[in-house]
Design a protein around this motif. Structure first.
Motif, mmCIF file in Angstrom:
data_model
loop_
_atom_site.group_PDB
_atom_site.id
_atom_site.type_symbol
_atom_site.label_atom_id
_atom_site.label_comp_id
_atom_site.label_asym_id
_atom_site.label_seq_id
_atom_site.Cartn_x
_atom_site.Cartn_y
_atom_site.Cartn_z
ATOM 1 N N GLN A 106 0.872 -1.174 0.000
ATOM 2 C CA GLN A 106 0.000 0.000 0.000
ATOM 3 C C GLN A 106 0.909 1.224 0.000
ATOM 4 O O GLN A 106 1.754 1.370 0.878
ATOM 5 N N GLY A 107 0.780 2.072 -1.014
ATOM 6 C CA GLY A 107 1.608 3.265 -1.104
ATOM 7 C C GLY A 107 3.045 2.960 -1.512
ATOM 8 O O GLY A 107 3.908 3.814 -1.438
ATOM 9 N N VAL A 108 3.294 1.721 -1.909
ATOM 10 C CA VAL A 108 4.606 1.265 -2.356
ATOM 11 C C VAL A 108 4.362 0.451 -3.615
ATOM 12 O O VAL A 108 3.455 -0.385 -3.643
ATOM 13 N N HIS A 109 5.152 0.684 -4.640
ATOM 14 C CA HIS A 109 4.929 -0.023 -5.896
ATOM 15 C C HIS A 109 6.095 -0.956 -6.199
ATOM 16 O O HIS A 109 7.244 -0.508 -6.280
ATOM 17 N N HIS B 291 6.350 -0.769 8.042
ATOM 18 C CA HIS B 291 5.732 0.562 8.033
ATOM 19 C C HIS B 291 6.759 1.597 7.597
ATOM 20 O O HIS B 291 7.825 1.717 8.209
ATOM 21 N N SER C 180 12.787 5.917 1.051
ATOM 22 C CA SER C 180 11.822 6.002 2.133
ATOM 23 C C SER C 180 12.467 5.526 3.422
ATOM 24 O O SER C 180 13.444 4.780 3.406
ATOM 25 N N GLY D 266 5.416 8.333 5.592
ATOM 26 C CA GLY D 266 4.499 8.730 4.536
ATOM 27 C C GLY D 266 3.337 7.772 4.363
ATOM 28 O O GLY D 266 2.492 7.967 3.501
ATOM 29 N N GLY D 267 3.291 6.717 5.182
ATOM 30 C CA GLY D 267 2.142 5.823 5.176
ATOM 31 C C GLY D 267 2.268 4.574 4.321
ATOM 32 O O GLY D 267 1.369 3.740 4.317
ATOM 33 N N GLY D 268 3.357 4.413 3.589
ATOM 34 C CA GLY D 268 3.524 3.201 2.796
ATOM 35 C C GLY D 268 3.681 1.970 3.676
ATOM 36 O O GLY D 268 4.206 2.050 4.785
ATOM 37 N N ARG D 269 3.186 0.838 3.182
ATOM 38 C CA ARG D 269 3.279 -0.409 3.933
ATOM 39 C C ARG D 269 3.517 -1.568 2.984
ATOM 40 O O ARG D 269 2.980 -1.605 1.883
ATOM 41 N N ASP E 249 9.476 -0.218 -8.210
ATOM 42 C CA ASP E 249 9.704 1.225 -8.278
ATOM 43 C C ASP E 249 10.968 1.561 -7.507
ATOM 44 O O ASP E 249 11.025 1.405 -6.290
#
Length: 146
Positions: A78-81, A109, A89, A112-115, A84
């Protein structure tokens, strides 16, 4: 400084491992799920908190390391691709939520909220320094801005 090698086989061990990767910098998209091996691997540059106890920021270091999880049956982001290699981060914490003993969800975690969520049969994790170490530009600061 000696190379760090840690293993985690339960939630308590994972909390210790999490403390050692707090403030590590990485590109989350470099994480790889080796599905056939049931393994997830993430290269990172961790802040060596174990050497930062002196209070002298001039001796602070970062270490090239790899964070590895075995017995992984699924990966979601989530919020991480995946793939990429864009922005760096900060890894804030690694947590575990049991869904059926001994299995559960390990979550990485990021600032910036990526998980990254790993479905695991059980906790089987390793943190291994790879040998590269250098002086840290600055010590992470967790004081509130308010």
């Amino acid at each position: 400084m000696d190379l760090l090698r840690l293993a985690a086989l339960d939630a308590e061990d994972l909390a210790v491992l999490s403390a050692h990767v707090q403030d590590a910098v990485t590109r989350p998209g470099l994480g790889r799920w080796l599905k056939g091996d049931g393994r997830f691997v993430l290269p990172l540059n961790r802040f060596a908190w174990e050497g930062a106890v002196t209070g002298d920021a001039a001796t602070d270091e970062r270490h090239s390391a790899v964070l590895q999880f075995d017995r992984v049956t699924g990966v979601a982001a989530q919020g991480v691709h995946p793939g990429d290699t864009g922005p760096v981060s900060v890894l804030l914490a690694v947590t575990f939520a049991e869904t059926g003993a001994p299995g559960g969800i390990v979550t990485l975690h990021f600032a910036g909220g990526g998980r990254i969520r790993l479905t695991v049969e059980c906790i089987e994790a390793r943190l291994t320094d790879l040998g590269g170490a250098w002086t840290a530009r600055r010590r992470p600061d967790h004081r509130s801005a308010g």
